[in-house]
Design an enzyme around this catalytic site. Sequence first.
Site, mmCIF file in Angstrom:
data_model
loop_
_atom_site.group_PDB
_atom_site.id
_atom_site.type_symbol
_atom_site.label_atom_id
_atom_site.label_comp_id
_atom_site.label_asym_id
_atom_site.label_seq_id
_atom_site.Cartn_x
_atom_site.Cartn_y
_atom_site.Cartn_z
ATOM 1 N N CYS A 146 0.835 -1.201 0.000
ATOM 2 C CA CYS A 146 0.000 0.000 0.000
ATOM 3 C C CYS A 146 0.869 1.249 0.000
ATOM 4 O O CYS A 146 1.424 1.631 1.035
ATOM 5 C CB CYS A 146 -0.919 0.000 1.227
ATOM 6 S SG CYS A 146 -1.912 1.495 1.382
ATOM 7 N N CYS A 193 -0.458 4.053 2.244
ATOM 8 C CA CYS A 193 -0.221 3.807 3.673
ATOM 9 C C CYS A 193 1.219 4.070 4.076
ATOM 10 O O CYS A 193 1.488 4.664 5.125
ATOM 11 C CB CYS A 193 -0.555 2.356 4.020
ATOM 12 S SG CYS A 193 -2.187 1.809 3.532
ATOM 13 N N ASP A 194 2.176 3.622 3.259
ATOM 14 C CA ASP A 194 3.575 3.576 3.686
ATOM 15 C C ASP A 194 4.525 4.460 2.891
ATOM 16 O O ASP A 194 5.704 4.560 3.222
ATOM 17 C CB ASP A 194 4.080 2.129 3.605
ATOM 18 C CG ASP A 194 3.277 1.188 4.491
ATOM 19 O OD1 ASP A 194 2.838 1.635 5.559
ATOM 20 O OD2 ASP A 194 3.077 0.019 4.105
#
Length: 315
Positions: free
Chosen positions: A132, A135-136
């Site tokens: 992701c 997300c990261d």
Amino acid sequence: MKTFDVVVIGAGPGGLTAALYASRANLSVMILDRGIYGGQMNNTAEIENYPGFDSVLGPDLSEKMFNSSTQFGAEFGYGAVESIEDNGAKKIVHTDDGDYETSVVIIATGSEYKKIGIPGENELSGRGVSYCAVCDGAFFKGQDVAVIGGGDSAVEEGVYLTQLAKSVTIIHRRDQLRAQKILQDRAFKNDKIKFVWNADVKEIVDEDDKVAGVRYVDKETGEEHVVPAKGAFIYVGIEPMTESFKGLGILDDAGWIDTDDHMKTKVAGIYAIGDVRKKDLRQITTAVGDGGIAGQEAFNYIQTLSDADTKVTSK
């Protein structure tokens, strides 16, 4: 045991839409999910192909859909579904936090990214290996990262990562991308993106318990190379999240759920919608369409059952 007319398993766009339609038809509805409502929309930075919005943040659209889906009384609860017990007109949904009795089950559990199954993937998950970018990606500001894959998700997330990373190398096993042309054009025009073609990825290189690169073999020459990278984002396909439904006889050999145009499965009273279905296009719009059909079909199905035997609860 809690009782509802309809239990929707999964709170992505399809599940939320199904809950909206079913609850608006005056059915009691429980939406179950093991995480936050919105599903994969929460992992998407910008959504550009949802009608009514030129562009909308994934988490924002999730919030709007959730508020809409619960305005007619649908409830939301956390729980991981373990199995569904089919008792004809009534079903029992078994979760890790209790059981629910219902007349209709709508499965909207979606799909998840596949793993490659190479050394370093599991060991370095959360230490540079990610599925992701939204997300990261922020963890890799100013650093070199690699994206493994060549489909829509790989290219879209690769472009997103260029806002944060120093460089993005897309590593693909073929000699051309499989992504939509508009996404390919964006990637090819982006100076921060490099491409490695015909690559058989062999390992996520570990250095001090962190990702240091991606080792691959060139399928044409047989030569081995390493792409230096501090982050490895993997997008090599998806698989349905249907493990809990194996006992129902509604899955195909690959684990997808077959339905008809009314979202009906082989079991009366059980419907499937969205990315968990066996279909060609998996988008927010198609999930929403499926959800609307299933929510209405839930009402139609309950109407065919006698009040004494089937109306689990009434408002």
